[in-house]
Each structure stands twice: as structure tokens, then as C-alpha cells.
Design a protein around this motif. Structure first.
Motif, short mmCIF file in Angstrom:
data_model
loop_
_atom_site.label_atom_id
_atom_site.label_comp_id
_atom_site.label_asym_id
_atom_site.label_seq_id
_atom_site.Cartn_x
_atom_site.Cartn_y
_atom_site.Cartn_z
N ALA B 498 0.84 -1.20 0.00
CA ALA B 498 0.00 0.00 0.00
C ALA B 498 0.87 1.25 0.00
O ALA B 498 0.57 2.23 -0.70
CB ALA B 498 -0.94 -0.02 1.21
N ALA B 499 1.95 1.21 0.77
CA ALA B 499 2.86 2.37 0.80
C ALA B 499 3.52 2.56 -0.56
O ALA B 499 3.73 3.71 -1.01
CB ALA B 499 3.91 2.16 1.89
N ALA B 500 3.83 1.45 -1.23
CA ALA B 500 4.45 1.54 -2.56
C ALA B 500 3.49 2.21 -3.54
O ALA B 500 3.90 3.03 -4.37
CB ALA B 500 4.83 0.15 -3.06
N ARG B 501 2.20 1.87 -3.43
CA ARG B 501 1.24 2.50 -4.33
C ARG B 501 1.19 4.02 -4.08
O ARG B 501 1.17 4.82 -5.02
CB ARG B 501 -0.17 1.92 -4.16
CG ARG B 501 -1.13 2.48 -5.21
CD ARG B 501 -2.55 2.02 -5.00
NE ARG B 501 -3.15 2.65 -3.83
CZ ARG B 501 -4.32 2.29 -3.32
NH1 ARG B 501 -5.01 1.27 -3.85
NH2 ARG B 501 -4.82 2.91 -2.26
N GLY B 502 1.22 4.39 -2.80
CA GLY B 502 1.23 5.82 -2.48
C GLY B 502 2.44 6.51 -3.08
O GLY B 502 2.34 7.61 -3.65
N PHE B 503 3.57 5.83 -2.99
CA PHE B 503 4.81 6.37 -3.58
C PHE B 503 4.66 6.53 -5.09
O PHE B 503 4.99 7.57 -5.66
CB PHE B 503 5.96 5.43 -3.21
CG PHE B 503 7.18 5.59 -4.06
CD1 PHE B 503 8.03 6.69 -3.89
CD2 PHE B 503 7.51 4.65 -5.03
CE1 PHE B 503 9.17 6.84 -4.68
CE2 PHE B 503 8.64 4.79 -5.82
CZ PHE B 503 9.47 5.90 -5.64
#
Lengths: 248, 512
Positions: B498-503
Motif C-alpha cells: 500500500a505504501a508503494a502505491r502511495g509512492f
């Protein structure tokens, strides 16, 4: 258009069959037609058959399906078609009959388990394929009563060969399967049986009604983008036929 | 009877002739490319496994507890998703031609975010021992790829990203008799070939097109593969918009040196056979016989054991592999701390002689970036791999270590500092090397889920808090052992993904 073609074919058959007979039988076929009483033991019958395939299909197995069991199956729908047969009497009670018909094209409908997700459920009961079958059946028929009797019940036992010669995946079928789909069904050989009534109008013409069945089994392979899904189908068809017979 | 026979044949022939052509009509056109060329898409259009509308996908996720949790993390689907199954030509570990399969997920629907030119996420999956793993098979929840497929579909495809996710050579329908595990060259080629093949399908499948933005990510083994793919694409001069290697064993030689020196990884008894088979194929000098590495009870057949159609639990219970005992109970060197004691015991996998040779090499031919424990200097070395190992296994590890290039596009690392499976030092060492080699801070983000929220402006506060809650719930339910077991495979993946998608969204918004 197709039925017209078939009728023409039947006419052609009469001519060619007659020619074959003319060589082996005497008096000639043509002269037999003008004779008031039949001189040869042949009967041709032309009529209508209603085919209820009564299919029982297993759940599909293969790649990228839910389950097992996948809950994905099918049902082959009824079809009415033109009936045609040729029979040859052996004696007063026995005849050999080759029954066929204008090859019927059956709708094949999706039969989906209620446990499948909603997006798949939408396909339930929809026509996913059309399959044409050729099913010549050779019967040995036994007629009760005397040759002169107006009404003669009969029973027949025989052998059925079924070939599914033309298969079409519909747009709906492709949507369910996931792309253009090639369908193949194996040939079937099996026992056949029939019961019926023959009503003699005169020396040449008769009305013939029969109810026939056969053991038909086939293995269906539906291939979509390399993924082959397989279903075994068992048929216990009920074929009701009403035909006019002409003896010559 | 003869006459009847003639008549019968005549009838059949005439009726057949009257009916026109038979055969099969597939109801559409399909291109089949069996050239075997790299990046060839074997069936185009590829099989559509299933098609879900945004609502159907939402309902489906809400149908299970894990799905509902994923929905919370990923957000409500904006787009429907068409799941396609691709088969493509690629190569094995020594460039031998083979084929492999994977998923192509295409967003659908009327939302403007779901049609037209869309970015592509190229996703690399984590280690699996299951040969039947198929990330495209999301309709079959018993397939080991189904949950990872659902995760990336919810995170990416349902939010308007096209997703390409290979199963890798050696899995599913791939005829390759082994898997080139952590062979950086092959695995990046496999990824690029799946992408090339998927791009051939996009014009055939209506609705979306490739925007040209390419985001490469993956978890665990896939984190390594994602970074290797960024390296390969960059070397080939092809576009990479950004990369997010998650819990990645990118510093693989460091991890293996740590294993040798007393800090083996949870899962090591699976990783080592996968590695030895792969690297033996790649270089041919890892062993002359499997018994150079493996105890007699495992040596025969270990080179073909994994991936397997037999469940890993069965491989453990039937003694094909030990569950944790990598080294003998009295191994030298032994466990670096009591926490690693479980990796030393009876029915061990690897021989002491192999351990001795490895340990001697680690201390003789020191790799500057692999200090155990790590130091500030080792984590900021510009030459972490300036070493010349003498054993085949260490040579292969150094050759496949990814600390030998510098990304020219933003990279986002993520993991958890307590990860018992892929030591977080691998991430720190890789990121440290990139920084030391001049990758600007703006292009390098490292998220440790264990770290405290840095303040109101912490962009990863939600991921950190969510992870902490998830971990606390696991601890409450099953104790410390449950946390260790679930850490790498269950607790970290959703939050790092999920954090990667935000990035990625941030990079795209900034015009990356």
C-alpha cells in the motif's frame, strides 16, 4: 433454404438408391413404381423428429476454473428436424432400417452452480454454443401382427453412431470462456432402441410413429487461448418421430 | 444386404453433402505465436480468466475477513478488472528458450481513471515452493497465487493501473525443469518478456492503452526481481518511471554471509535448495555433487525438489526437507544469538564441511558491504562487493547481488526491521550503497514499518500505524511465535504494498 436443399437431396437419394436397386433387382425400380403392388421390400420414410437430448454433463475440469468442482456445466437443448429413413423388409415381421435426418443444430446452454460468483451467474441458461450432430442409426425392427394388418406396433433394437460435425461458440460462450473458443466433441457409438406404430393407408403408403432412444456419450473439449476445459456428456435422448412411409 | 449397404452409404454421403461444411467456429479470431521468441505472446487475445465490475470486486472482497481488511487498505475499487492469463516466450537461467505464464489485469469501467492511457505496474511475486502457483488464477482460491493476485488487483488494477505479473519460468505451464531463483539476469529478462508480451495484448483488448509510465515493484523474492528489472531496463535504455523493491533480498551475498556467520533466515531450508539449483545452472560451479552441500539424506534429488507440486508442509513432514535445521546442532560457527538456535539441530540440511568452507571464505575474502553485524561504514560502502570469494556459492551470490548499479529513477524501499526471513539489513545496505553512490535523497525513500511516526507530515504514518496494530493483534492472539511466523509473509506485505502505491501515485503526480 437448408431444408429445401435437404429435400432435393432426398429426391436425389431416391434416384441414386433406385439406380443401385435397378442393377440388382428385377423388375426394375421404375417399373415397380407403376405397379399397383410393391415388388421390392423397400420402404422410405420422410417426416419430422423432435429430439429431446436429455443431456447430463459433468462439471468442467481444466485450467483457471473455480473449484473443483467448478460448478460450470451445460445442457443441450431440444430440436425438431426433418426425419428420413430407408428400410428393407427381411420377412413379414422383421425389417432393417437406417434412420437419419437433416442434421439438427442444438443450442447448448450454460448450467452454472448457484455457488458461483454473480459475474458468472449472469451466463446461467444462456446459449454458449451451437452444435450440429449427424446420428445415423441402424435398427432391426420387429413388427407385431400380420403384413395385412392396418395397425402394427413394432419394436426395434439397433446401433447409433453420433458425430458432432459442426460446433460454434457464441459470443456469450466466448465471454464466459474468456475468448474465442474451439469446441470438439468425440464420436459416440452405442445401442439404440425404439417402439412405435405403423398405420397402413394402402399397399404403398403408411403413417409411422416412433419413440427412439440411444446411449450416446461424448467428451467435449473447449479450448480458449490454449486453456482446454473438458466435460463428459451423457445423452439419453427421446426422439419422437412422425413420418410418412412409402413402400416400393 | 449388399444393396442396403450401398443405399445406406449413398444416403449418408448425400445428406452430408447437403449440409455444408462442418468443423469448429471459435466465434472470433485469435493469433497463436509459437515462435518461442523472447516476449512473444503465445495466445492473443490472452485468456480472460474472469471479469469483475468495480461493484462485483468490492462485494467479492467483502465476502471474506481478509478481503474486507484488504479493501480498507486498498480503498474501494474505482474500476472493474478483467483478469487475463498470458503465456509468453522467455529464457531460462542460461538463456535456453522456454515459456512462462502470468497475469495481465486490465482496469475497466466508466470512471475516467479506468480507461484510456494508463500506467503499467510490473509486479514480481514472492518466493513460492508451489509449482502450480498462478497469480492469474484468482477464481480458484485454493491456488497459492490467488491471494497475491487479489492483493495487487485491489491495490493497482481496481485503481486504474494496468498490472503485469509473471509467474516466472519454472512455474505453472512453464516447461523449464527448475526455477532460476534470484538469478538477476534471467529474472529481469523474464519480467521484461512478460511485459513485452502483455503490451502486445493491450491493443487487442479494448478500453485501455499503455501510457508509457512503468512502475516496477515486487515483494520478497519479487523485491529483488523488481530491482534487477529496473537495472536491466535502465541498462537497455528503456523507460522505468519508478521502482519499489519491498522486503527485498537485494543484497543477497550479505544475507548468505549472515547465514554462514550464525544468523540464518526463517525459510532458509527452502531458500538454499532453490538458490543452489538456480546458481548451479547459471554458473555450474556451485557444487560438483549435491552432497558437497547437502547431508546424505537430502542430497539425492534436492536439485529437482523445488518448486514442487507437493505442498511444502508435506515435504517437511515426509523428511524431504527439514523445517528449520539448516546446520548441525554443534555447528561451527554456531548461532549468533539464541534467537537463531532453531536453525541448528538434528536432521540438518547442510553439511558442516560446506559451512566450514563458507565461513573460512567469508572471513578470508571479506566483502566490504557485508560486515556482520553491519557498521555505518559497511552500509555506506561505495564498493560493497569488492571481494573475490573462493567458493562457488559465494561467487554466485556476489555475482547476483544487486549492489552494482545506481538507479536513475526514484526507488522506494520498504520492509520491517524485525523481519526474520529477509533481514532488513539487506534493504539498508542496498539503499546505503545507492546513497553512497550519489542517488539523491529525493529519489531514494526507505520505509521501515517498525519506525515511529515521525510527525503530522509523515506520509507513511498510516502504514506504520496499521502495521503496528496488525502486529499487536497477532501478538495478542498467538504470542511472539505467531508474530515471527506471520511477520514476513502476512504482516508486512499489505502495508509495504500500500505504501508503494502511495509512492507511485506521488511520482506520477509529480510528472515522473
Amino acid at each position: 433454404m437448408k431444408i429445401t436443399t435437404s429435400l432435393a437431396a432426398a429426391g436425389l437419394l431416391l434416384a441414386s438408391g433406385g439406380a443401385a436397386l435397378a442393377q440388382s433387382s428385377s423388375p426394375s425400380f421404375l417399373s415397380s413404381l407403376s405397379s399397383p403392388t410393391p415388388s421390392t421390400p423397400y420402404t422410405v420414410r420422410l417426416g419430422i423428429s423432435h429430439i429431446a437430448p436429455n443431456s447430463h454433463a459433468t462439471d468442467a475440469v481444466g485450467p483457471l476454473l473455480p473449484g473443483p468442482p467448478s460448478g460450470v456445466s451445460l445442457k443441450v437443448e431440444d430440436k425438431t428436424t426433418l426425419f428420413f429413413s430407408v428400410a428393407r423388409a427381411i420377412n413379414d415381421n422383421l425389417e432393417v432400417e437406417l434412420a437419419m435426418g437433416y442434421p439438427p443444430t442444438h443450442d447448448v446452454k450454460a448450467q452454472l452452480s448457484p455457488s458461483l460468483p454473480a459475474n458468472v451467474q449472469g451466463f446461467n441458461g444462456q446459449t454458449i454454443a451451437k452444435v450440429r450432430q449427424l446420428a445415423p442409426t441402424l435398427f432391426l425392427n420387429y413388427s407385431f401382427g400380420q403384413p395385412e394388418s392396418r395397425l402394427r406396433p413394432f419394436v426395434g433394437l439397433g446401433i447409433n453412431y453420433t458425430n458432432f460435425d459442426k460446433r460454434t461458440s457464441t459470443a456469450t460462450g466466448n465471454a464466459l470462456n474468456g475468448g474465442p473458443t474451439d469446441i470438439r466433441l468425440s464420436d459416440s457409438w452405442g445401442l439404440a432402441a425404439q417402439v412405435g406404430l405403423d398405420y397402413k393407408i394402402d399397399a404403398r403408403w403408411s403413417v409411422h410413429a416412433s419413440l427412439a432412444t440411444a446411449r450416446v456419450k461424448t467428451h467435449l473439449v473447449a479450448t480458449t487461448a490454449g486453456a482446454a476445459r473438458e466435460i463428459d456428456i451423457r445423452f439419453r435422448p427421446a426422439v419422437f418421430t412422425l413420418s410418412a412411409g412409402y413402400r416400393f | 444386404m449388399n444393396t442396403l449397404h450401398t443405399l445406406a452409404i449413398g444416403t449418408a454421403v448425400v445428406l452430408l453433402a447437403a449440409c455444408g461444411g462442418g468443423g469448429s467456429d471459435s466465434g472470433g479470431s485469435e493469433t497463436v505465436d509459437n515462435s518461442g521468441a523472447r516476449g512473444s505472446l503465445i495466445y492473443n487475445p490472452p485468456l480472460r480468466v474472469t471479469a469483475l465490475t468495480a461493484q462485483q470486486f468490492t462485494d467479492r472482497l467483502n465476502g471474506s475477513t481478509s478481503g474486507a481488511q484488504l479493501l480498507q487498505l486498498a480503498g474501494t475499487p474505482k474500476c472493474g478488472v478483467n483478469f487475463h492469463y498470458i503465456q509468453y516466450g522467455t529464457v531460462g537461467g542460461v538463456n535456453e528458450a522456454t515459456k512462462a505464464s502470468g497475469a495481465l489485469m486490465v482496469p475497466t469501467g466508466t470512471d475516467p481513471a479506468c480507461s484510456g492511457a494508463r500506467p503499467i505496474v510490473l509486479y514480481a511475486h514472492g518466493t513460492t515452493t508451489d509449482k502450480a502457483y498462478n497469480i492469474a488464477d484468482i477464481v480458484n482460491t485454493s491456488n497459492s497465487g490467488a491471494s497475491e493476485g487479489s492483493l495487487i488487483a485491489a491495490l493497482y488494477a481496481a485503481q486504474g493501473f494496468i498490472v503485469v505479473a509473471p509467474n516466472y519460468a519454472g512455474y505453472d505451464i512453464s516447461p523449464l525443469p527448475y526455477h532460476p531463483y534470484l538469478n538477476g539476469d534471467q529474472q529481469s529478462k523474464d519480467m521484461i518478456d512478460s511485459l513485452t508480451a502483455a503490451r502486445k495484448a493491450l491493443p487487442v483488448l479494448a478500453g485501455v492503452s499503455d501510457s508509457g509510465k512503468l512502475l516496477v515493484t515486487g515483494y520478497s523474492q519479487g523485491g529483488y526481481v523488481a530491482l534487477a528489472t529496473q537495472r536491466a531496463l535502465q541498462a537497455a535504455g528503456q523507460t522505468v518511471t519508478a521502482a519499489a523493491p519491498l522486503s527485498a533480498p537485494s543484497a543477497i551475498s550479505l544475507l548468505l554471509d549472515y547465514t554462514t556467520l550464525g544468523a540464518p533466515a526463517l525459510g532458509g531450508t527452502v531458500f538454499v535448495p532453490l538458490l543452489s539449483t538456480s546458481w548451479q545452472k547459471q554458473f555450474g560451479n556451485v557444487y560438483s555433487s549435491t552432497s558437497d552441500l547437502y547431508e546424505a539424506q537430502y542430497a539425492t534429488g534436492i536439485d529437482t525438489l523445488l518448486p514442487s507440486t507437493t505442498p511444502i508442509a508435506t515435504l517437511f513432514s515426509t523428511g524431504k526437507l527439514p523445517q528449520t535445521a539448516l546446520f548441525p546442532a554443534n555447528a561451527v560457527p554456531g548461532p549468533a544469538s539464541p534467537a537463531f538456535a532453531a536453525f541448528y539441530g538434528p536432521n540438518n540440511l547442510l553439511r558442516q564441511s560446506f559451512l566450514t568452507a563458507s565461513a573460512t571464505d567469508v572471513v578470508t575474502n571479506v566483502c566490504p558491504g557485508n560486515a556482520f553485524p553491519s557498521t555505518a561504514a559497511s552500509l555506506s560502502s561505495t564498493t560493497p562487493l569488492a571481494c573475490t570469494p573462493s567458493t562457488g556459492f559465494r561467487k554466485a551470490a556476489v555475482a547476483n547481488d544487486l549492489r552494482n548499479f545506481v538507479p536513475n529513477k526514484p526507488v522506494f524501499f520498504c520492509g520491517g526491521a524485525q523481519d526474520p526471513t529477509v533481514n532488513f539489513t539487506s534493504t539498508q545496505a542496498t539503499a546505503g550503497y545507492f546513497k553512497a553512490r550519489g542517488l539523491p535523497a529525493a529519489a531514494l525513500t526507505v520505509l521501515d514499518l517498525e519506525a515511529a511516526v515521525s510527525g503530522a507530515s509523515d506520509p507513511f504514518a498510516a502504514a506504520k500505524v496499521g502495521f503496528a496494530q496488525s502486529k499487536a493483534a497477532t501478538l495478542a492472539a498467538g504470542g511472539a511465535t505467531a508474530v515471527v511466523t506471520a511477520y514476513h509473509g502476512t504482516l508486512v506485505p499489505p502495508f509495504c504494498n500500500a505504501a508503494a502505491r502511495g509512492f507511485f501515485q506521488q511520482v506520477l503526480a509529480a510528472g515522473g
